[in-house]
Design a protein around this motif. Structure first.
Motif, PDB file in Angstrom:
ATOM      1  N   PHE A  35      33.221  30.363 -54.829  1.00 58.41           N
ATOM      2  CA  PHE A  35      33.467  30.742 -56.283  1.00 58.41           C
ATOM      3  C   PHE A  35      32.825  30.178 -57.269  1.00 58.41           C
ATOM      4  CE2 PHE A  35      37.077  30.475 -53.217  1.00 58.41           C
ATOM      5  CZ  PHE A  35      37.429  31.885 -53.205  1.00 58.41           C
ATOM      6  N   TRP A  46      37.296  27.111 -64.763  1.00 54.51           N
ATOM      7  CA  TRP A  46      37.955  28.153 -64.192  1.00 54.51           C
ATOM      8  C   TRP A  46      36.633  28.794 -63.139  1.00 54.51           C
ATOM      9  CZ3 TRP A  46      38.574  26.443 -69.123  1.00 54.51           C
ATOM     10  CH2 TRP A  46      40.019  26.390 -69.515  1.00 54.51           C
ATOM     11  N   GLU A  48      35.763  32.319 -60.693  1.00 53.75           N
ATOM     12  CA  GLU A  48      36.038  33.894 -60.652  1.00 53.75           C
ATOM     13  C   GLU A  48      34.929  34.449 -59.875  1.00 53.75           C
ATOM     14  OE1 GLU A  48      37.562  36.197 -64.230  1.00 53.75           O
ATOM     15  OE2 GLU A  48      35.794  37.023 -64.052  1.00 53.75           O
ATOM     16  N   ASP A  50      34.331  38.560 -58.378  1.00 50.38           N
ATOM     17  CA  ASP A  50      34.652  40.035 -58.594  1.00 50.38           C
ATOM     18  C   ASP A  50      33.704  40.623 -57.662  1.00 50.38           C
ATOM     19  OD1 ASP A  50      36.050  41.975 -59.182  1.00 50.38           O
ATOM     20  OD2 ASP A  50      35.920  42.245 -61.118  1.00 50.38           O
ATOM     21  N   TYR A  55      39.196  40.604 -55.753  1.00 51.66           N
ATOM     22  CA  TYR A  55      38.870  39.754 -57.078  1.00 51.66           C
ATOM     23  C   TYR A  55      39.805  38.509 -56.999  1.00 51.66           C
ATOM     24  CZ  TYR A  55      39.970  38.250 -61.949  1.00 51.66           C
ATOM     25  OH  TYR A  55      40.200  37.674 -62.941  1.00 51.66           O
ATOM     26  N   THR A  56      38.922  37.421 -57.128  1.00 51.94           N
ATOM     27  CA  THR A  56      39.574  36.118 -56.896  1.00 51.94           C
ATOM     28  C   THR A  56      39.563  35.263 -58.264  1.00 51.94           C
ATOM     29  OG1 THR A  56      39.029  36.355 -54.632  1.00 51.94           O
ATOM     30  CG2 THR A  56      39.610  33.939 -55.409  1.00 51.94           C
ATOM     31  N   THR A  57      40.405  34.622 -58.828  1.00 53.30           N
ATOM     32  CA  THR A  57      40.433  33.798 -59.780  1.00 53.30           C
ATOM     33  C   THR A  57      41.102  32.487 -59.607  1.00 53.30           C
ATOM     34  OG1 THR A  57      40.666  33.865 -62.307  1.00 53.30           O
ATOM     35  CG2 THR A  57      42.326  34.923 -61.158  1.00 53.30           C
ATOM     36  N   THR A  59      41.710  27.980 -61.212  1.00 54.74           N
ATOM     37  CA  THR A  59      41.600  26.894 -62.077  1.00 54.74           C
ATOM     38  C   THR A  59      41.852  25.695 -61.519  1.00 54.74           C
ATOM     39  OG1 THR A  59      43.904  26.748 -62.702  1.00 54.74           O
ATOM     40  CG2 THR A  59      42.556  28.157 -64.388  1.00 54.74           C
ATOM     41  N   LEU A  69      44.248  29.014 -56.721  1.00 53.96           N
ATOM     42  CA  LEU A  69      43.378  30.375 -56.382  1.00 53.96           C
ATOM     43  C   LEU A  69      44.299  31.489 -56.225  1.00 53.96           C
ATOM     44  CD1 LEU A  69      40.211  28.825 -54.679  1.00 53.96           C
ATOM     45  CD2 LEU A  69      40.152  30.034 -56.809  1.00 53.96           C
ATOM     46  N   SER A  71      43.983  35.834 -55.002  1.00 54.63           N
ATOM     47  CA  SER A  71      43.035  36.873 -54.884  1.00 54.63           C
ATOM     48  C   SER A  71      43.940  38.174 -54.582  1.00 54.63           C
ATOM     49  CB  SER A  71      42.130  36.651 -53.424  1.00 54.63           C
ATOM     50  OG  SER A  71      41.342  37.484 -53.138  1.00 54.63           O
ATOM     51  N   LYS A  77      44.050  44.784 -58.893  1.00 53.72           N
ATOM     52  CA  LYS A  77      43.422  44.078 -60.012  1.00 53.72           C
ATOM     53  C   LYS A  77      43.663  45.148 -61.389  1.00 53.72           C
ATOM     54  CE  LYS A  77      39.370  42.859 -62.527  1.00 53.72           C
ATOM     55  NZ  LYS A  77      37.744  42.739 -62.379  1.00 53.72           N
TER      56      LYS A  77
END
Length: 103
Positions: A35, A46, A48, A50, A55-57, A59, A69, A71, A77
């Motif tokens: 990531f 952070w 992220e 895409d 879509y994975t985000t 902290t 995380l 997803s 999304k």
């Protein structure tokens, strides 16, 4: 680090996840994913990614080591950003510990 998918939580003994600050990426071998780090400040990092598949985000709290995380599919999304109800494919929460000095 634990991973939850479709209501099932997995607690691996070690994940071997690695934070690569020089390469600006977070590598999670357990997920077979990398990531990109998209933002950094004194307290947080952070991540992220895409893609057409997901879509994975997430902290990483640089002070406590807490990481999370989430997803979802691109369709979920779109729903989320439209203010509609959406669902995650998986989520991960854990605590990172340094293999050496963190920063």
């Amino acid at each position: 680090m634990s991973i939850s998918t479709q209501g099932v939580t997995t607690e691996p003994s070690t994940s071997g996840a690695r934070l690569d600050l020089e390469g600006r990426r977070f590598v999670v071998p357990l997920l077979q994913r990398t990531f990109p780090i998209v933002k950094v400040n004194e307290a947080m990092l952070w991540f992220e990614a895409d893609t057409n598949e997901a879509y994975t985000t997430g902290t990483l709290d640089r002070l406590s080591g807490k990481i999370s995380l989430v997803s979802m599919t691109p369709e979920e999304k779109r729903k989320m950003y439209a203010g509609q109800s959406s669902h995650l494919d998986w989520s991960m929460a854990g605590r990172c510990t340094p293999g050496g000095q963190l920063f």
